[in-house]
Write a protein that holds these residues in place. Structure first.
Motif, PDB file in Angstrom:
ATOM      1  N   TYR A   1      14.430 -10.666  -8.549  1.00 15.68           N
ATOM      2  CA  TYR A   1      13.700  -9.702  -7.697  1.00 15.68           C
ATOM      3  C   TYR A   1      13.268  -8.609  -8.646  1.00 15.68           C
ATOM      4  CZ  TYR A   1      15.739 -11.760  -3.427  1.00 15.68           C
ATOM      5  OH  TYR A   1      16.133 -12.575  -2.224  1.00 15.68           O
ATOM      6  N   TYR A   2      14.020  -8.459  -9.796  1.00 16.89           N
ATOM      7  CA  TYR A   2      13.562  -7.369 -10.799  1.00 16.89           C
ATOM      8  C   TYR A   2      12.293  -7.943 -11.272  1.00 16.89           C
ATOM      9  CZ  TYR A   2      13.207  -5.023 -15.241  1.00 16.89           C
ATOM     10  OH  TYR A   2      12.869  -4.210 -16.135  1.00 16.89           O
ATOM     11  N   TRP A   3      11.933  -9.021 -11.595  1.00 18.63           N
ATOM     12  CA  TRP A   3      10.852  -9.549 -12.298  1.00 18.63           C
ATOM     13  C   TRP A   3       9.598  -9.267 -10.905  1.00 18.63           C
ATOM     14  CZ3 TRP A   3      10.081  -9.122 -17.088  1.00 18.63           C
ATOM     15  CH2 TRP A   3      10.968  -9.399 -17.910  1.00 18.63           C
ATOM     16  N   ILE A   4      10.054  -9.515  -9.906  1.00 17.15           N
ATOM     17  CA  ILE A   4       8.900  -9.169  -8.779  1.00 17.15           C
ATOM     18  C   ILE A   4       8.768  -7.871  -8.511  1.00 17.15           C
ATOM     19  CG2 ILE A   4       8.662  -9.445  -6.165  1.00 17.15           C
ATOM     20  CD1 ILE A   4      10.192 -12.160  -6.389  1.00 17.15           C
ATOM     21  N   GLN A   5       9.761  -6.819  -8.592  1.00 16.58           N
ATOM     22  CA  GLN A   5       9.467  -5.571  -8.605  1.00 16.58           C
ATOM     23  C   GLN A   5       8.447  -4.939  -9.700  1.00 16.58           C
ATOM     24  OE1 GLN A   5      13.116  -3.306  -8.680  1.00 16.58           O
ATOM     25  NE2 GLN A   5      13.967  -4.438  -6.696  1.00 16.58           N
ATOM     26  N   ILE A   6       8.750  -5.552 -11.002  1.00 18.19           N
ATOM     27  CA  ILE A   6       7.769  -5.276 -11.966  1.00 18.19           C
ATOM     28  C   ILE A   6       6.344  -5.807 -11.882  1.00 18.19           C
ATOM     29  CG2 ILE A   6       7.187  -5.746 -14.499  1.00 18.19           C
ATOM     30  CD1 ILE A   6       9.450  -3.658 -14.269  1.00 18.19           C
ATOM     31  N   ALA A   7       6.221  -6.760 -11.105  1.00 17.99           N
ATOM     32  CA  ALA A   7       4.989  -7.399 -10.982  1.00 17.99           C
ATOM     33  C   ALA A   7       4.174  -6.625  -9.899  1.00 17.99           C
ATOM     34  CB  ALA A   7       4.812  -8.698 -10.596  1.00 17.99           C
ATOM     35  N   ILE A   8       4.930  -6.158  -8.716  1.00 20.53           N
ATOM     36  CA  ILE A   8       4.320  -5.811  -7.543  1.00 20.53           C
ATOM     37  C   ILE A   8       3.866  -3.990  -8.133  1.00 20.53           C
ATOM     38  CG2 ILE A   8       4.783  -4.140  -5.528  1.00 20.53           C
ATOM     39  CD1 ILE A   8       6.415  -6.948  -4.650  1.00 20.53           C
TER      40      ILE A   8
ATOM     41  N   LEU B   1       2.982  -3.132 -11.208  1.00 20.73           N
ATOM     42  CA  LEU B   1       2.162  -3.023 -12.261  1.00 20.73           C
ATOM     43  C   LEU B   1       0.842  -3.429 -11.475  1.00 20.73           C
ATOM     44  CD1 LEU B   1       1.160  -2.977 -15.056  1.00 20.73           C
ATOM     45  CD2 LEU B   1       1.488  -5.592 -15.258  1.00 20.73           C
ATOM     46  N   ILE B   2       0.600  -4.409 -10.476  1.00 20.53           N
ATOM     47  CA  ILE B   2      -0.506  -4.728  -9.699  1.00 20.53           C
ATOM     48  C   ILE B   2      -0.716  -3.630  -8.772  1.00 20.53           C
ATOM     49  CG2 ILE B   2      -1.296  -6.252  -7.779  1.00 20.53           C
ATOM     50  CD1 ILE B   2       0.440  -8.407  -8.924  1.00 20.53           C
ATOM     51  N   SER B   3       0.079  -2.830  -8.352  1.00 26.10           N
ATOM     52  CA  SER B   3      -0.244  -1.732  -7.339  1.00 26.10           C
ATOM     53  C   SER B   3      -0.934  -0.655  -8.170  1.00 26.10           C
ATOM     54  CB  SER B   3       0.862  -1.235  -6.567  1.00 26.10           C
ATOM     55  OG  SER B   3       2.045  -0.762  -7.208  1.00 26.10           O
ATOM     56  N   TYR B   4      -0.200  -0.359  -9.300  1.00 27.03           N
ATOM     57  CA  TYR B   4      -0.776   0.823 -10.116  1.00 27.03           C
ATOM     58  C   TYR B   4      -2.069   0.602 -10.706  1.00 27.03           C
ATOM     59  CZ  TYR B   4      -1.303   4.113 -14.086  1.00 27.03           C
ATOM     60  OH  TYR B   4      -1.640   5.022 -14.573  1.00 27.03           O
ATOM     61  N   VAL B   5      -2.471  -0.890 -11.028  1.00 27.11           N
ATOM     62  CA  VAL B   5      -3.768  -0.978 -11.365  1.00 27.11           C
ATOM     63  C   VAL B   5      -4.827  -0.867 -10.085  1.00 27.11           C
ATOM     64  CG1 VAL B   5      -5.281  -2.950 -12.182  1.00 27.11           C
ATOM     65  CG2 VAL B   5      -3.170  -2.698 -13.181  1.00 27.11           C
ATOM     66  N   VAL B   6      -4.205  -1.156  -9.021  1.00 22.49           N
ATOM     67  CA  VAL B   6      -5.200  -1.232  -7.818  1.00 22.49           C
ATOM     68  C   VAL B   6      -5.498   0.417  -7.390  1.00 22.49           C
ATOM     69  CG1 VAL B   6      -5.266  -1.555  -5.330  1.00 22.49           C
ATOM     70  CG2 VAL B   6      -4.779  -3.432  -6.687  1.00 22.49           C
TER      71      VAL B   6
END
Length: 112
Positions: free
Chosen positions: A61-68, A70-75
């Protein structure tokens, strides 16, 4: 594992203290905290074969949070102006994710 938890918790609390003193110092320390916590998470991931299924799930879940994040920041950075969201995306959400890693680290150290 307890030493890792202690180090993680102390660095997290130190960053919060710096935020209370001066936001600029806190933001700079948060950058270092993020790097430290990514290293801690990578270390925990390499030892994950020893953990219970619940702790493996917490770490994933931690890695999923990091990915979400990062993706949302870029978007948001590309589609919108971030001046309204800077504090949320750059200060609040990363600190919440960091607190979650402290919790995961605590759960793993409790198991050991």
């Amino acid at each position: 594992m307890r030493n890792l938890l202690t180090f993680n918790l102390i660095t997290y609390l130190f960053v919060i203290l710096l935020f209370l003193v001066e936001i600029v110092y806190g933001a700079l320390a948060q950058l270092a905290l993020g790097i430290i916590q990514l290293i801690i998470a990578l270390y925990l991931q390499t030892k994950s074969y020893q953990y219970s299924k619940a702790n493996k799930k917490l770490l994933s879940y931690y890695w999923i949070q990091i990915a979400i994040w990062l993706i949302s920041y870029v978007v948001f950075a590309n589609l919108l102006t971030l001046k309204d969201y800077n504090a949320i995306f750059l200060l609040i959400i990363p600190m919440c994710i960091g607190l979650y890693l402290v919790f995961v680290n605590y759960q793993i150290s409790k198991e050991s």
